[in-house]
Design a protein around this motif. Structure first.
Motif, PDB file in Angstrom:
ATOM      1  N   LEU A  19      -7.055   7.727   4.991  1.00  0.00           N
ATOM      2  CA  LEU A  19      -5.682   7.354   4.678  1.00  0.00           C
ATOM      3  C   LEU A  19      -4.840   7.819   5.863  1.00  0.00           C
ATOM      4  O   LEU A  19      -4.532   9.000   6.011  1.00  0.00           O
ATOM      5  CB  LEU A  19      -5.236   8.030   3.382  1.00  0.00           C
ATOM      6  N   SER A  20      -4.527   6.888   6.747  1.00  0.00           N
ATOM      7  CA  SER A  20      -3.877   7.213   8.019  1.00  0.00           C
ATOM      8  C   SER A  20      -2.356   7.226   7.885  1.00  0.00           C
ATOM      9  O   SER A  20      -1.798   6.779   6.891  1.00  0.00           O
ATOM     10  CB  SER A  20      -4.282   6.173   9.065  1.00  0.00           C
ATOM     11  N   ARG A  21      -1.710   7.710   8.924  1.00  0.00           N
ATOM     12  CA  ARG A  21      -0.236   7.684   8.951  1.00  0.00           C
ATOM     13  C   ARG A  21       0.277   6.249   8.859  1.00  0.00           C
ATOM     14  O   ARG A  21       1.292   5.993   8.230  1.00  0.00           O
ATOM     15  CB  ARG A  21       0.273   8.350  10.216  1.00  0.00           C
ATOM     16  N   LYS A  22      -0.419   5.323   9.496  1.00  0.00           N
ATOM     17  CA  LYS A  22      -0.018   3.912   9.442  1.00  0.00           C
ATOM     18  C   LYS A  22      -0.095   3.397   8.008  1.00  0.00           C
ATOM     19  O   LYS A  22       0.809   2.707   7.534  1.00  0.00           O
ATOM     20  CB  LYS A  22      -0.930   3.087  10.365  1.00  0.00           C
ATOM     21  N   MET A  23      -1.199   3.718   7.314  1.00  0.00           N
ATOM     22  CA  MET A  23      -1.333   3.296   5.915  1.00  0.00           C
ATOM     23  C   MET A  23      -0.215   3.904   5.066  1.00  0.00           C
ATOM     24  O   MET A  23       0.339   3.237   4.191  1.00  0.00           O
ATOM     25  CB  MET A  23      -2.682   3.711   5.342  1.00  0.00           C
ATOM     26  N   SER A  57       0.469   2.548  -3.219  1.00  0.00           N
ATOM     27  CA  SER A  57      -0.753   1.859  -2.834  1.00  0.00           C
ATOM     28  C   SER A  57      -0.722   1.594  -1.334  1.00  0.00           C
ATOM     29  O   SER A  57       0.309   1.197  -0.785  1.00  0.00           O
ATOM     30  CB  SER A  57      -0.836   0.541  -3.593  1.00  0.00           C
ATOM     31  N   SER A  58      -1.860   1.797  -0.690  1.00  0.00           N
ATOM     32  CA  SER A  58      -1.979   1.526   0.747  1.00  0.00           C
ATOM     33  C   SER A  58      -2.206   0.034   0.962  1.00  0.00           C
ATOM     34  O   SER A  58      -2.547  -0.688   0.026  1.00  0.00           O
ATOM     35  CB  SER A  58      -3.168   2.292   1.331  1.00  0.00           C
ATOM     36  N   PRO A  59      -2.095  -0.431   2.201  1.00  0.00           N
ATOM     37  CA  PRO A  59      -2.545  -1.787   2.516  1.00  0.00           C
ATOM     38  C   PRO A  59      -4.055  -1.886   2.280  1.00  0.00           C
ATOM     39  O   PRO A  59      -4.762  -0.874   2.298  1.00  0.00           O
ATOM     40  CB  PRO A  59      -2.235  -1.933   4.006  1.00  0.00           C
ATOM     41  N   GLN A  60      -4.534  -3.087   2.073  1.00  0.00           N
ATOM     42  CA  GLN A  60      -5.968  -3.295   1.858  1.00  0.00           C
ATOM     43  C   GLN A  60      -6.747  -3.053   3.148  1.00  0.00           C
ATOM     44  O   GLN A  60      -6.245  -3.282   4.244  1.00  0.00           O
ATOM     45  CB  GLN A  60      -6.241  -4.718   1.375  1.00  0.00           C
ATOM     46  N   GLY A  65     -17.486  -5.910   3.783  1.00  0.00           N
ATOM     47  CA  GLY A  65     -17.072  -7.178   3.188  1.00  0.00           C
ATOM     48  C   GLY A  65     -16.292  -7.067   1.892  1.00  0.00           C
ATOM     49  O   GLY A  65     -15.823  -8.061   1.360  1.00  0.00           O
ATOM     50  N   ALA A  66     -16.123  -5.877   1.348  1.00  0.00           N
ATOM     51  CA  ALA A  66     -15.365  -5.682   0.111  1.00  0.00           C
ATOM     52  C   ALA A  66     -13.987  -5.117   0.451  1.00  0.00           C
ATOM     53  O   ALA A  66     -13.831  -4.335   1.395  1.00  0.00           O
ATOM     54  CB  ALA A  66     -16.107  -4.728  -0.820  1.00  0.00           C
ATOM     55  N   SER A  67     -12.959  -5.507  -0.314  1.00  0.00           N
ATOM     56  CA  SER A  67     -11.595  -5.038  -0.085  1.00  0.00           C
ATOM     57  C   SER A  67     -11.273  -3.839  -0.963  1.00  0.00           C
ATOM     58  O   SER A  67     -11.614  -3.817  -2.150  1.00  0.00           O
ATOM     59  CB  SER A  67     -10.602  -6.160  -0.386  1.00  0.00           C
ATOM     60  N   PHE A  68     -10.581  -2.869  -0.365  1.00  0.00           N
ATOM     61  CA  PHE A  68     -10.198  -1.650  -1.066  1.00  0.00           C
ATOM     62  C   PHE A  68      -8.756  -1.296  -0.736  1.00  0.00           C
ATOM     63  O   PHE A  68      -8.207  -1.752   0.263  1.00  0.00           O
ATOM     64  CB  PHE A  68     -11.085  -0.475  -0.634  1.00  0.00           C
ATOM     65  N   GLU A  69      -8.153  -0.460  -1.567  1.00  0.00           N
ATOM     66  CA  GLU A  69      -6.860   0.165  -1.327  1.00  0.00           C
ATOM     67  C   GLU A  69      -6.977   1.625  -1.758  1.00  0.00           C
ATOM     68  O   GLU A  69      -7.826   1.958  -2.574  1.00  0.00           O
ATOM     69  CB  GLU A  69      -5.754  -0.458  -2.190  1.00  0.00           C
ATOM     70  N   TYR A  70      -6.108   2.456  -1.207  1.00  0.00           N
ATOM     71  CA  TYR A  70      -5.942   3.802  -1.741  1.00  0.00           C
ATOM     72  C   TYR A  70      -4.759   3.767  -2.691  1.00  0.00           C
ATOM     73  O   TYR A  70      -3.756   3.107  -2.426  1.00  0.00           O
ATOM     74  CB  TYR A  70      -5.656   4.814  -0.629  1.00  0.00           C
ATOM     75  N   HIS A  71      -4.849   4.492  -3.804  1.00  0.00           N
ATOM     76  CA  HIS A  71      -3.745   4.692  -4.734  1.00  0.00           C
ATOM     77  C   HIS A  71      -3.531   6.192  -4.859  1.00  0.00           C
ATOM     78  O   HIS A  71      -4.486   6.962  -4.852  1.00  0.00           O
ATOM     79  CB  HIS A  71      -4.068   4.122  -6.119  1.00  0.00           C
TER      80      HIS A  71
END
Length: 89
Positions: A19-23, A57-60, A65-71
């Motif tokens: 989980l980066s500063r950009k995210m 929620s972070s960007p995806q 090949g699978a999409s994720f987000e951080y919450h």
């Protein structure tokens, strides 16, 4: 920041996506205050006023090949808590 076990540190999954500063700067609010299902638990466990808690929620991002987000949950003055990786379709 605290992870889902309440320990300080950056969230990181098995593939090494942090989980980066950009995210964090591109995060969006997905619920506020009483619209957060767990807000009573958050107030009891971490403190603060219910109205000041937000769920974000972070960007995806992709892993194999699978999409994720951080919450995660945040409260200005209390901190960022319970970061988890969520698979999205």
């Amino acid at each position: 920041m605290r992870d889902s076990d309440g320990q300080a540190g950056r969230a990181k999954n098995e593939e090494g996506v942090r989980l980066s500063r950009k995210m964090l700067s591109d995060a969006r609010i997905i619920a506020k205050g009483k619209r957060i299902r767990d807000v009573k638990r958050l107030v009891a466990l971490y403190g603060g006023r219910a109205s000041q808690w937000v769920k974000k929620s972070s960007p995806q991002f992709e892993i194999a090949g699978a999409s994720f987000e951080y919450h995660w949950y945040e409260h200005h003055g209390v901190g960022r808590f319970e970061t988890k990786q969520v698979r999205v379709s």
